[in-house]
Design a protein around this motif. Structure first.
Motif, PDB file in Angstrom:
ATOM      1  N   ASP A 110     -49.371  53.052  23.770  1.00  0.00           N
ATOM      2  CA  ASP A 110     -50.803  53.234  24.034  1.00  0.00           C
ATOM      3  C   ASP A 110     -51.673  52.554  22.989  1.00  0.00           C
ATOM      4  O   ASP A 110     -52.831  52.912  22.809  1.00  0.00           O
ATOM      5  N   MET A 130     -61.560  41.740  16.658  1.00  0.00           N
ATOM      6  CA  MET A 130     -60.869  41.402  17.907  1.00  0.00           C
ATOM      7  C   MET A 130     -61.640  40.309  18.647  1.00  0.00           C
ATOM      8  O   MET A 130     -62.860  40.366  18.757  1.00  0.00           O
ATOM      9  N   GLU A 139     -65.237  40.302  17.258  1.00  0.00           N
ATOM     10  CA  GLU A 139     -66.134  41.428  17.062  1.00  0.00           C
ATOM     11  C   GLU A 139     -65.374  42.552  16.343  1.00  0.00           C
ATOM     12  O   GLU A 139     -64.179  42.746  16.561  1.00  0.00           O
ATOM     13  N   PRO A 140     -66.074  43.277  15.467  1.00  0.00           N
ATOM     14  CA  PRO A 140     -65.405  44.363  14.729  1.00  0.00           C
ATOM     15  C   PRO A 140     -65.004  45.511  15.670  1.00  0.00           C
ATOM     16  O   PRO A 140     -65.777  45.894  16.550  1.00  0.00           O
ATOM     17  N   VAL A 141     -63.819  46.043  15.487  1.00  0.00           N
ATOM     18  CA  VAL A 141     -63.391  47.188  16.291  1.00  0.00           C
ATOM     19  C   VAL A 141     -62.926  48.362  15.435  1.00  0.00           C
ATOM     20  O   VAL A 141     -62.777  49.472  15.940  1.00  0.00           O
ATOM     21  N   ALA A 142     -62.689  48.148  14.160  1.00  0.00           N
ATOM     22  CA  ALA A 142     -62.273  49.261  13.307  1.00  0.00           C
ATOM     23  C   ALA A 142     -62.484  48.893  11.851  1.00  0.00           C
ATOM     24  O   ALA A 142     -62.370  47.729  11.477  1.00  0.00           O
ATOM     25  N   VAL A 143     -62.817  49.890  11.048  1.00  0.00           N
ATOM     26  CA  VAL A 143     -62.899  49.711   9.603  1.00  0.00           C
ATOM     27  C   VAL A 143     -62.045  50.781   8.951  1.00  0.00           C
ATOM     28  O   VAL A 143     -62.101  51.946   9.354  1.00  0.00           O
ATOM     29  N   LEU A 153     -54.642  50.886  16.485  1.00  0.00           N
ATOM     30  CA  LEU A 153     -55.744  50.807  17.431  1.00  0.00           C
ATOM     31  C   LEU A 153     -55.265  51.322  18.783  1.00  0.00           C
ATOM     32  O   LEU A 153     -54.280  50.826  19.331  1.00  0.00           O
ATOM     33  N   ARG A 154     -55.954  52.329  19.315  1.00  0.00           N
ATOM     34  CA  ARG A 154     -55.654  52.817  20.667  1.00  0.00           C
ATOM     35  C   ARG A 154     -56.362  51.888  21.630  1.00  0.00           C
ATOM     36  O   ARG A 154     -57.581  51.901  21.708  1.00  0.00           O
ATOM     37  N   THR A 155     -55.632  51.080  22.314  1.00  0.00           N
ATOM     38  CA  THR A 155     -56.238  50.004  23.104  1.00  0.00           C
ATOM     39  C   THR A 155     -56.723  50.476  24.465  1.00  0.00           C
ATOM     40  O   THR A 155     -56.182  51.408  25.063  1.00  0.00           O
ATOM     41  N   LEU A 156     -57.754  49.789  24.945  1.00  0.00           N
ATOM     42  CA  LEU A 156     -58.254  49.974  26.290  1.00  0.00           C
ATOM     43  C   LEU A 156     -57.704  48.831  27.152  1.00  0.00           C
ATOM     44  O   LEU A 156     -57.166  47.857  26.630  1.00  0.00           O
ATOM     45  N   GLU A 159     -57.143  44.862  26.252  1.00  0.00           N
ATOM     46  CA  GLU A 159     -57.245  44.585  24.822  1.00  0.00           C
ATOM     47  C   GLU A 159     -55.935  44.127  24.197  1.00  0.00           C
ATOM     48  O   GLU A 159     -55.945  43.507  23.135  1.00  0.00           O
TER      49      GLU A 159
ATOM     50  N   ARG B   4     -67.930  47.479  20.220  1.00  0.00           N
ATOM     51  CA  ARG B   4     -67.622  48.875  19.910  1.00  0.00           C
ATOM     52  C   ARG B   4     -66.881  48.914  18.587  1.00  0.00           C
ATOM     53  O   ARG B   4     -66.027  48.078  18.321  1.00  0.00           O
ATOM     54  N   LEU B   5     -67.208  49.869  17.804  1.00  0.00           N
ATOM     55  CA  LEU B   5     -66.513  50.011  16.542  1.00  0.00           C
ATOM     56  C   LEU B   5     -65.681  51.271  16.608  1.00  0.00           C
ATOM     57  O   LEU B   5     -66.193  52.345  16.801  1.00  0.00           O
ATOM     58  N   ALA B   7     -63.574  52.632  14.264  1.00  0.00           N
ATOM     59  CA  ALA B   7     -63.502  53.494  13.095  1.00  0.00           C
ATOM     60  C   ALA B   7     -64.203  52.811  11.950  1.00  0.00           C
ATOM     61  O   ALA B   7     -64.023  51.630  11.733  1.00  0.00           O
TER      62      ALA B   7
END
Lengths: 184, 200
Positions: A110, A130, A139-143, A153-156, A159, B4-5, B7
């Motif tokens: 997942d 990503m 584009e940023p997806v996590a920090v 990363l729990r992908t949609l 992704e 979308r970010l 975290a």
């Protein structure tokens, strides 16, 4: 039903507090109360090396400030919608930079597990970026926190076909602060 | 489409001296007339729920029974009440964990429940409405609930209105922490901060 009628954009609705320094004055953040409960923000002045901006808001001048989003350099507008009525909002922007590397990737049922090496001595965190198959930019997806060298990363849907990279996040100059009061 | 970010844990600092020395603004969220209040609270640990200050943990993956770590605030019976708090999920191996409740003490129980699914979807348990996707691991999220007893309950996520719900009369109280919903399970760790209440 709350009033949604558009009102004329007026210079009187735009108030930017004094900037921190000459450097921040080159990167003005502006805001407009576009409807009684929607605020539109925009900014200019991205300089070489700036990878994007962190946009924050608060309802008291001294904070606490809450991050609304990390926005890549290609983005210079943001709508804060459906706001609390008759409330004063404060906005500020922070530029970020940092080198990028390709993480090691392990697919999970997942999501995706990413790991990387921490080669940075003074990072404020790491940004997972990503680029979708049909997109021209990352584009940023996590920090994640400084010193951390892995995240999941729990992908949609769609992704897992994207391309990912890790940025050693270094926060830079702060913009002016914009103050606006919503209607209702 | 804005990105979308999932975290974010970045901290930032004010650099404007003029801001640091400016008079502290009076909190006014939604139309004015609010009076800051400090209702008393008790802590509730059930099953594998554990509380350490404002950190709330479910340490097990048990998908049944009473698994909760919560603060339960004092009962109110009328007027308009506002709750404000920030939460940051620092671990969520499970899913469908309730974070904040407005509890109808004299009625049917958990009248409004804000919960999170693994991946960051914030939703209203009753009805399933999606409120936001901001609730991912590492992200600090601001929650305001405004409750006009006998009229309406509104929920704001990061300053934006995301849920409106008709409210009956009666007695209510606020709860927050980490609570396993009927279809959920831990483990989960949630850090709350900047908790404030007002009334008018």
């Amino acid at each position: 039903m709350r009033a949604r009628a558009h009102i004329a954009v007026s210079a009187a609705l735009i108030l930017a507090l004094p900037a921190c320094s000459a450097e921040t004055r080159q990167q003005p953040l502006r805001g407009v109360l576009t409807t009684p409960t929607d605020i539109d923000l925009d900014w200019t002045g991205t300089r070489p090396g700036v990878a994007g901006h962190v946009l924050e808001f608060a309802t008291e001048e001294a904070g606490p400030y809450t991050v609304l989003d990390h926005l890549p350099r290609q983005v210079s507008t943001y709508r804060h919608p459906d706001l609390m009525p008759h409330t004063t909002f404060f906005y500020r922007l922070r530029a970020y930079r940092g080198p990028v590397t390709r993480p090691v990737r392990a697919d999970l049922p997942d999501g995706i597990r990413f790991t990387w090496t921490d080669d940075s001595a003074d990072e404020d965190g790491f940004l997972l970026e990503m680029r979708r198959k049909d997109s021209g930019w990352y584009e940023p997806v996590a920090v994640v926190d400084p010193e951390v060298t892995g995240t999941t990363l729990r992908t949609l849907p769609g992704e897992k076909q994207a391309t990912f990279r890790i940025r050693a996040l270094v926060l830079g100059e702060q913009s002016n602060v914009v103050r606006l009061t919503s209607g209702g | 489409m804005l990105p979308r970010l999932r975290a974010l844990t970045v901290t930032t600092a004010l650099c404007a001296t003029s801001l640091l020395t400016a008079p502290h603004a009076v909190a006014e969220v939604e139309p004015g007339g609010w009076q800051s209040v400090s209702p008393g609270h008790s802590e509730q640990e059930r099953g594998c729920g554990r509380i350490d200050g404002l950190t709330f943990r479910l340490t097990c993956s048990t998908a049944s029974g009473d698994q909760r770590a919560e603060r339960r605030y004092a009962t109110y019976t009328g007027g308009t009440r506002q709750f404000e708090g920030h939460f940051r999920i620092t671990g969520l191996s499970g899913s469908r964990i309730s974070l904040k409740q407005t509890f109808h003490e004299s009625g049917s129980g958990p009248y409004f429940m804000l919960a999170v699914e693994r991946g960051g979807r914030l939703y209203a348990v009753h009805g399933g409405t999606t409120l936001s996707h901001a609730g991912t691991v590492g992200t600090t999220v601001r929650v305001n609930t405004v409750h006009q007893v006998g009229a309406e309950h509104r929920t704001y996520i990061n300053g934006s209105l995301k849920h409106t719900y008709a409210s009956p009369g009666g007695s209510f109280y606020d709860k927050f922490g980490a609570y396993r919903t009927n279809s959920g399970s831990g483990p989960a760790t949630v850090e709350w901060s900047n908790i404030r209440f007002w009334r008018k």
